[in-house]
Design an enzyme around this catalytic site. Structure first.
Site, PDB file in Angstrom:
ATOM      1  CG  PHE A   1       2.522   4.016 -12.481  1.00  0.00           C
ATOM      2  CD1 PHE A   1       1.554   3.781 -11.210  1.00  0.00           C
ATOM      3  CD2 PHE A   1       4.083   2.610 -12.761  1.00  0.00           C
ATOM      4  CE1 PHE A   1       2.330   2.575 -10.316  1.00  0.00           C
ATOM      5  CE2 PHE A   1       4.164   2.070 -11.744  1.00  0.00           C
ATOM      6  CZ  PHE A   1       3.204   2.117 -10.201  1.00  0.00           C
TER       7      PHE A   1
ATOM      8  CG  ASP B   1      -2.312   1.432   1.219  1.00  0.00           C
ATOM      9  OD1 ASP B   1      -2.649   0.861   0.368  1.00  0.00           O
ATOM     10  OD2 ASP B   1      -1.698   1.958   1.664  1.00  0.00           O
TER      11      ASP B   1
ATOM     12  CG  HIS C   1       7.078   4.782  -2.509  1.00  0.00           C
ATOM     13  ND1 HIS C   1       7.525   5.104  -4.066  1.00  0.00           N
ATOM     14  CD2 HIS C   1       5.936   4.806  -3.123  1.00  0.00           C
ATOM     15  CE1 HIS C   1       6.071   5.287  -4.937  1.00  0.00           C
ATOM     16  NE2 HIS C   1       5.545   5.006  -4.175  1.00  0.00           N
ATOM     17  NE  ARG C   2       4.839  -0.288  -5.168  1.00  0.00           N
ATOM     18  CZ  ARG C   2       4.053   0.665  -6.271  1.00  0.00           C
ATOM     19  NH1 ARG C   2       4.937   1.541  -7.175  1.00  0.00           N
ATOM     20  NH2 ARG C   2       2.899   1.083  -6.255  1.00  0.00           N
TER      21      ARG C   2
END
Length: 407
Positions: free
Chosen positions: A355, A276, A384-385
């Site tokens: 994206f 998330d 961040h991912r």
């Protein structure tokens, strides 16, 4: 395999990769190999100091004692290693070409790290060659050692974008950071018996089916790139059309990520990876945050709404960050990890990569470039991912290797 395999590291210099291996061993993330010996071919090198500082035996078999006789020098090394029950060898900055006896003594049990994406730029000065040739992507390779220099079967590679202003030193430093991640991971997989050599290729003995809890093709592609090198069989929720997406009603990124991972694990019985994420804008009190994906109907509309809310705001009030929490859930196992990237909101969108909010986000480390302007390889290292997934790689590797013990 009854326990960690006795491993020796051969080094000739500063011992940077050796230090990364020993830190992984100390942290418990190097589970299937135990570095018991460090051997150098010259006295006084820093690698020996690093070994002693970590309580590991430090040996030197100087090559100068064997003038013009490389095989005799290697036989002396083999004698030292065999006396200590060594099963695996890691070359980490070892500057001697192999003559034969070491390869004969440790067939298929010796690995090396090289600062390029082999087969490109073997030999010395790989970062310099990458800059001179103008390539856009460089990186590092962990490979099995064979008689031909830097030509053994590839175990694992990590990529690094070559930036327009890079010189040899800047690029080499970023490659080295990836080497420090890649080498312990590759050694653990080899030591666990998770890989086998087929001709010139290294293939997994078994892949772990991992369900990515998303149907977003952009995110699937990003996750696949981030998970490259691990023996995984990636699957997506599109394979299960009978199920709807669970409602994300948690009060934090952690709650939502774990909720999704738990639900999909319960539905399918598969190991599940969910995340998330959101963008938090200081001037908006942290909004849109948890509601980033639902801020408007489309990505373009979400970006336009955010820019409209910040219209006229000075740069000092446009601080923002991307936040991601990734969660891994399997049988009796739950892990989560957080990653962030700081920056600010631009005044208009720019860039064709990425994206979501990427076109309007300017990461502090790469200003004035927008996140959507960064090469995909670079974004996949700094996002961040990416940072959340990096923190979960050890848990994923443990899951992969755990299934080998269940066979």
């Amino acid at each position: 395999m009854t326990g960690p395999r006795a491993t020796a590291v051969l080094a000739s210099g500063r011992g940077s990769n050796l230090e990364a291996l020993l830190e992984a061993q100390r942290a418990g993330t190097l589970r299937h190999a135990r570095i018991t010996t460090v051997l150098a071919n010259r006295e006084g090198v820093r690698a020996l100091e690093v070994a002693r500082a970590h309580g590991v035996e430090a040996l030197c078999v100087p090559h100068r004692g064997f003038p013009g006789d490389r095989p005799a020098h290697e036989r002396a090394i083999v004698d030292c290693l065999k006396q200590r029950g060594i099963e695996l060898l890691v070359l980490a900055g070892y500057d001697r070409l192999l003559a034969g006896p070491l390869l004969d003594a440790f067939p298929g049990a010796m690995i090396n790290i090289h600062p390029s994406l082999l087969p490109a730029f073997p030999g010395l000065h790989a970062a310099r060659q990458a800059v001179e040739y103008g390539v856009r992507v460089a990186g590092c390779t962990v490979h099995f050692v064979t008689a031909e220099m830097d030509a053994g079967p590839v175990i694992l590679q990590r990529s690094v974008a070559v930036l327009p202003g890079d010189d040899e030193a800047a690029l080499a430093a970023r490659i080295l950071a990836e080497e420090h991640r890649a080498l312990p991971e590759a050694l653990d997989l080899v030591a666990a018996g998770a890989l086998r050599i087929e001709g010139r290729r290294v293939v997994p003995v078994r892949r772990l089916p991992l369900l990515l809890a998303t149907g977003n093709s952009h995110k699937v592609g990003e996750l696949a790139a981030l998970l490259a090198g691990l023996p995984l069989e990636l699957r997506t929720t599109r394979e299960f059309p009978a199920f709807t997406e669970p409602e994300e009603d948690g009060g934090s990124y952690e709650e939502n990520a774990l909720l999704k991972a738990r639900v999909w694990h319960e539905r399918t019985g598969l190991w599940c990876l969910a995340d998330d994420s959101g963008i938090e804008v200081d001037a908006l009190g942290g909004r849109p945050g948890l509601h980033s994906a639902r801020y408007a109907k489309t990505a373009e509309a979400r970006n336009a709404k955010l820019l409209a809310e910040l219209a006229g705001a000075p740069e000092a009030r446009r601080g923002a960050r991307f936040v991601c929490v990734a969660a891994l859930v399997g049988p009796g196992v739950e892990h989560s990890a957080r990653g962030t990237i700081e920056g600010r909101i631009a005044e208009q969108p720019r860039g064709a990569h990425g994206f979501g909010y990427d076109p309007i986000f300017v990461p502090s480390e790469f200003a004035p470039s927008h996140l959507a302007e960064l090469p995909e390889e670079l974004k996949n290292r700094v996002s961040h991912r990416a940072r959340a997934l990096d923190a979960l790689r050890s848990a994923l590797r443990a899951a992969v290797l755990g299934q080998l013990r269940e066979r």
